[in-house]
Design an enzyme around this catalytic site. Structure first.
Site, PDB file in Angstrom:
ATOM      1  N   HIS A 163      35.350  -2.434 -18.657  1.00  0.00           N
ATOM      2  CA  HIS A 163      34.283  -1.758 -19.426  1.00  0.00           C
ATOM      3  C   HIS A 163      33.112  -1.410 -18.508  1.00  0.00           C
ATOM      4  O   HIS A 163      32.067  -2.055 -18.598  1.00  0.00           O
ATOM      5  CB  HIS A 163      33.807  -2.665 -20.557  1.00  0.00           C
ATOM      6  CG  HIS A 163      33.054  -1.942 -21.626  1.00  0.00           C
ATOM      7  ND1 HIS A 163      31.691  -1.835 -21.633  1.00  0.00           N
ATOM      8  CD2 HIS A 163      33.479  -1.311 -22.736  1.00  0.00           C
ATOM      9  CE1 HIS A 163      31.302  -1.175 -22.717  1.00  0.00           C
ATOM     10  NE2 HIS A 163      32.375  -0.846 -23.400  1.00  0.00           N
ATOM     11  N   PHE A 164      33.107  -0.553 -17.744  1.00  0.00           N
ATOM     12  CA  PHE A 164      34.160   0.369 -17.336  1.00  0.00           C
ATOM     13  C   PHE A 164      34.311   0.229 -15.831  1.00  0.00           C
ATOM     14  O   PHE A 164      33.302   0.081 -15.141  1.00  0.00           O
ATOM     15  CB  PHE A 164      33.775   1.802 -17.687  1.00  0.00           C
ATOM     16  CG  PHE A 164      33.555   2.006 -19.173  1.00  0.00           C
ATOM     17  CD1 PHE A 164      34.622   2.187 -20.032  1.00  0.00           C
ATOM     18  CD2 PHE A 164      32.275   1.989 -19.688  1.00  0.00           C
ATOM     19  CE1 PHE A 164      34.423   2.393 -21.396  1.00  0.00           C
ATOM     20  CE2 PHE A 164      32.071   2.188 -21.049  1.00  0.00           C
ATOM     21  CZ  PHE A 164      33.136   2.378 -21.912  1.00  0.00           C
TER      22      PHE A 164
END
Length: 165
Positions: free
Chosen positions: A58-59
């Site tokens: 994420h991410f």
């Protein structure tokens, strides 16, 4: 300094926090309590590091702390204040549940290296429901804010699980 001038420390380190929260790595999201007024307000911090497991997904190209985890960190801060206000420490039968989250707004991303400063104020308690005004900021800028409602209940599954062993 005389004895009368000494004041109670308003700081809780990680070992004291663990006495008030059942959470453990990787979901313990409060690193330090820096101030509190029992029955009213608490301020705590979460040091956000690149080593946190959730950043792997994420991410990968732009690591951002998930909003749901920021809300969870605020809820954990609120739980500490509630247990301190009740003058009890939770045991294996204590569970804190969300009842509602209202007016949640995410104002800025939180990235590795940030320090999330969380402030939670008790708005009211009624029939076992605690309502809080919660804000988390980074460098004085609001990252997330919202109204949280929680309740503390006995974990009915604990005795049954123990009986089944």
């Amino acid at each position: 300094m005389t004895t009368e001038q000494k004041t109670e420390s308003k700081i809780l380190g990680i070992n004291e926090i663990k006495e008030y929260l059942p959470h453990r790595y990787p979901l313990l999201l409060v690193d330090r309590v820096v101030d509190y007024e029992i029955g009213k307000t608490i301020t705590a911090i979460k040091n956000v590091t690149v080593n946190e497991e959730f950043f792997n997904g994420h991410f990968p190209h732009k690591p951002v702390m998930p909003g749901v985890l920021m809300i969870e960190a605020l809820a954990q801060t609120a739980a500490i204040l509630s247990f301190m206000t009740m003058n009890v420490k939770p045991d294996e039968n204590s569970v804190v549940y969300f009842v509602g989250i209202d007016n949640a707004r995410f104002k800025r991303p939180v990235e590795p290296g940030d320090q999330l400063v969380m402030t939670v104020e008790i708005v009211r308690t009624s029939r076992g429901i605690w309502k809080y005004k919660a804000t988390a900021s980074v460098d004085g800028k609001v990252a997330v804010e919202g109204d949280l409602m929680c309740t503390i209940r006995a974990n009915d599954a604990a005795p049954a699980a123990a009986a089944g062993q």
